[in-house]
Write an enzyme that holds these catalytic residues in place. Structure first.
Site, mmCIF file in Angstrom:
data_model
loop_
_atom_site.group_PDB
_atom_site.id
_atom_site.type_symbol
_atom_site.label_atom_id
_atom_site.label_comp_id
_atom_site.label_asym_id
_atom_site.label_seq_id
_atom_site.Cartn_x
_atom_site.Cartn_y
_atom_site.Cartn_z
ATOM 1 N N CYS A 1 -14.156 -4.426 4.608
ATOM 2 C CA CYS A 1 -13.600 -5.343 6.084
ATOM 3 C C CYS A 1 -13.147 -4.590 6.614
ATOM 4 O O CYS A 1 -13.245 -4.422 8.167
ATOM 5 C CB CYS A 1 -12.279 -5.251 6.032
ATOM 6 S SG CYS A 1 -11.419 -5.955 3.875
ATOM 7 N N HIS B 1 -5.956 -2.388 12.261
ATOM 8 C CA HIS B 1 -6.283 -3.237 11.117
ATOM 9 C C HIS B 1 -5.245 -5.013 10.568
ATOM 10 O O HIS B 1 -6.267 -5.841 10.446
ATOM 11 C CB HIS B 1 -6.939 -2.642 9.883
ATOM 12 C CG HIS B 1 -7.443 -3.101 9.058
ATOM 13 N ND1 HIS B 1 -8.840 -3.802 9.306
ATOM 14 C CD2 HIS B 1 -7.388 -3.099 7.444
ATOM 15 C CE1 HIS B 1 -9.394 -4.630 8.387
ATOM 16 N NE2 HIS B 1 -8.484 -4.671 7.308
ATOM 17 N N GLU C 1 -0.221 1.450 8.095
ATOM 18 C CA GLU C 1 -1.105 1.485 9.347
ATOM 19 C C GLU C 1 -0.155 2.051 9.892
ATOM 20 O O GLU C 1 -0.375 3.252 11.007
ATOM 21 C CB GLU C 1 -1.924 0.159 9.478
ATOM 22 C CG GLU C 1 -2.555 0.615 11.028
ATOM 23 C CD GLU C 1 -3.549 -0.593 11.331
ATOM 24 O OE1 GLU C 1 -3.141 -2.148 10.569
ATOM 25 O OE2 GLU C 1 -4.069 -0.862 12.454
ATOM 26 N N LYS D 1 -5.867 -10.912 14.024
ATOM 27 C CA LYS D 1 -6.187 -11.344 12.961
ATOM 28 C C LYS D 1 -4.842 -12.664 12.243
ATOM 29 O O LYS D 1 -5.062 -13.598 12.102
ATOM 30 C CB LYS D 1 -6.228 -10.484 12.145
ATOM 31 C CG LYS D 1 -7.104 -9.782 11.455
ATOM 32 C CD LYS D 1 -7.278 -9.030 9.981
ATOM 33 C CE LYS D 1 -8.217 -8.099 9.593
ATOM 34 N NZ LYS D 1 -8.403 -6.872 10.737
ATOM 35 N N HIS E 1 -8.770 -13.018 9.008
ATOM 36 C CA HIS E 1 -9.539 -11.982 8.213
ATOM 37 C C HIS E 1 -11.386 -12.039 8.263
ATOM 38 O O HIS E 1 -11.446 -13.029 7.548
ATOM 39 C CB HIS E 1 -8.642 -11.390 7.833
ATOM 40 C CG HIS E 1 -9.648 -9.954 7.312
ATOM 41 N ND1 HIS E 1 -10.622 -9.141 7.504
ATOM 42 C CD2 HIS E 1 -9.035 -9.091 7.188
ATOM 43 C CE1 HIS E 1 -10.278 -8.104 7.055
ATOM 44 N NE2 HIS E 1 -9.333 -7.328 6.319
ATOM 45 N N PHE F 1 -11.676 -2.468 1.723
ATOM 46 C CA PHE F 1 -10.478 -1.756 0.269
ATOM 47 C C PHE F 1 -12.241 -1.194 -0.057
ATOM 48 O O PHE F 1 -12.672 -1.097 0.401
ATOM 49 C CB PHE F 1 -11.060 -3.024 -0.658
ATOM 50 C CG PHE F 1 -9.812 -4.183 -0.067
ATOM 51 C CD1 PHE F 1 -9.001 -3.825 0.007
ATOM 52 C CD2 PHE F 1 -10.269 -5.542 -0.894
ATOM 53 C CE1 PHE F 1 -7.492 -4.594 -0.256
ATOM 54 C CE2 PHE F 1 -9.186 -6.421 -1.380
ATOM 55 C CZ PHE F 1 -8.154 -5.691 -0.831
#
Lengths: 87, 402
Positions: free
Chosen positions: B162, B294, B305, B326, B331, B390
């Site tokens: 990501c 994010h 976050e 998003k 995403h 990830f």
């Protein structure tokens, strides 16, 4: 039937926790057994494969899933219900 | 060190087939997420996504190109065309020799993989099309952009899940800043909305079945999107000398690794990337007006976050705005940071902060100003774009108004 569901679920959880089956008791929590979120998701996959069922579990809202993961006993109860519904 | 500016931008994603349509959708807080229209969707339990609709490859590419371009490459080519046209650059002579293309993608040609696995496993065929490998490889998009525009300098593809696009744009930034390249085409692309792509994500049980609601207490997971965004990064004096339109300046970048967990995010890893980007840009925290989060809409990411932002910004965390687009475009995995940079540039140029739509209930663990549901006019000079992958690989870009 019930015993076999219970035994199978305990066997799957024990394998995930890398413990003996005899050390996994119904009142154990996943935390007691050292199973983290990824381990839980892997256990649920193994359970689904073993019983050919769909377990309604979303890792983002474990408390809102119809699948109670608060203890080994609650997981067994839930799986027994799902297996019975399928039959 | 050279200064780095952005002189072109292009995109295709669920919100629009170009930058104007996309930023208009962001201003209106429109949702591009809807029912997936893909083969075997009935066998999926996740049936929604930010899919690019109303798109016909034949409208843009000839037969030979379609035989070689996976959907992620097609998206890249369309975004690159828009960006390079806007920049006004023609790559020839020394400019061509020194300029390159660095793109992010996570899955590369997933549709090509999916279709051809079906063909050999499900349909039992023993022969595949000769272009399967050049079509599915992760660097296909970067290579086709290099061929189309005569980019002969440093060119490669970055895959950090990501964070791929942010890592890619960070590399492009550093190549120009260090004087190695006068201009770089950069950004990212993803097209994973095929049966195998969605099925794989289902397995992790982090996907929402109904909506992406970042920072909302009732959020229940991420929603995948697809598409691409591509930018022209250019050395400032080079851009100025030719009278180019400058959209924004990229003035800082930092990367960090959590070295901790393959899926769970880390507050400290994220905070190190954010503070690293500020340090690299020579900024103090209170100069930042907006952060494109994010903000995946998962339980774990959003609270981590917010905690990381609070750690870095202290009291200023409550004064800045942070939103996750998003919620609108989904995403885009390896392409997501690129599409999100469009919202950062819109904030700097137009003074419009894209909202976090789908926001319904405050979460005590996400108490920042997430610009809920409606875009907001605001004068911001400095913005950040966060990406946390990830595998714990983080990349944060800092941009400022020129």
């Amino acid at each position: 039937m019930s015993d076999s569901v219970k035994d199978k679920v305990i066997a799957i959880i024990a394998e995930q926790a890398v413990m003996d089956v005899s050390d996994v008791t119904p009142d154990s929590t996943l935390e007691d057994l050292g199973i983290d979120s990824l381990g839980l998701v892997e256990s649920i996959f193994a359970i689904e494969e073993a019983f050919d069922i769909q377990v309604p579990f979303n890792a983002n809202e474990p408390e809102q899933s119809d699948f109670d993961i608060s203890s080994v006993a609650s997981i067994i109860d839930a799986i027994e219900k799902l297996v019975a519904e399928k039959a | 060190m050279k200064r780095v500016v952005i002189t072109g931008q292009g995109t295709i994603n669920a919100l629009g087939h170009d930058v104007a349509a996309t930023t208009e959708a962001m201003r209106e807080g429109r949702c591009g997420i809807g029912d997936l229209d893909i083969r075997d969707v009935d066998r999926l339990s996740i049936k929604i996504g930010g899919q690019v609709k109303g798109y016909t490859p034949e409208d843009h590419f000839n037969r030979q190109q379609i035989a070689l371009f996976d959907r992620f490459t097609q998206f890249t080519m369309l975004a690159a065309k828009e960006a390079i046209a806007q920049s006004g650059l023609t790559f020839d002579g020394e400019l061509a020799v020194k300029s390159g293309v660095v793109l992010g993608t996570s899955g590369g040609g997933m549709n090509t993989l999916d279709e051809n696995y079906r063909s050999v496993y499900e349909d039992g065929k023993n022969r595949v099309h000769p272009f399967v490998v050049p079509k599915l490889m992760n660097n296909a998009a970067a290579s086709h952009v290099s061929m189309e525009y005569n980019l002969m300098g440093p060119s490669f593809t970055v895959a950090t899940a990501c964070a791929s696009s942010n890592h890619a744009m960070g590399q492009a930034f550093q190549l120009i800043r260090s004087g190695l390249a006068p201009a770089m085409v950069t950004g990212g692309s993803e097209s994973m909305l095929c049966f195998g792509g969605v099925k794989a994500w289902e397995g992790l049980r982090v996907m929402s079945k109904d909506a992406c609601r970042p920072f909302s207490a009732n959020r229940n997971g991420m929603v995948q999107g697809e598409g691409a965004a591509v930018f022209v990064f250019e050395e400032y004096e080079h851009a100025k000398a030719r009278g180019a339109q400058i959209l924004a300046e990229v003035n800082g970048f930092a990367m960090s690794s959590d070295a901790s967990d393959i899926v769970m995010p880390s507050r400290h890893g994220a905070a190190r990337a954010i503070s690293g980007a500020l340090r690299d840009a020579g900024l103090s925290p209170n100069q930042v007006g907006y952060i494109n989060a994010h903000g995946t809409g998962t339980a774990a990411n959003d609270k981590t976050e917010c905690a990381a932002v609070a750690d870095v910004f202290g009291a200023h965390a409550d004064r800045l705005m942070i939103s996750s687009t998003k919620s609108m475009h989904g995403h885009l995995i390896g392409g997501t940071g690129a599409v999100e940079l469009l919202a950062c540039i819109m904030a700097l140029r137009d003074g419009v902060i894209a909202p976090t739509i789908g926001y319904e209930e405050p979460d005590p663990e996400c108490t920042l100003d997430v610009v809920p549901n409606e875009a907001r006019e605001a004068d911001v000079d400095v913005v950040l774009s966060n990406a946390f992958a990830f595998g714990g690989l983080n990349a944060v870009l800092a941009l400022r108004r020129v």
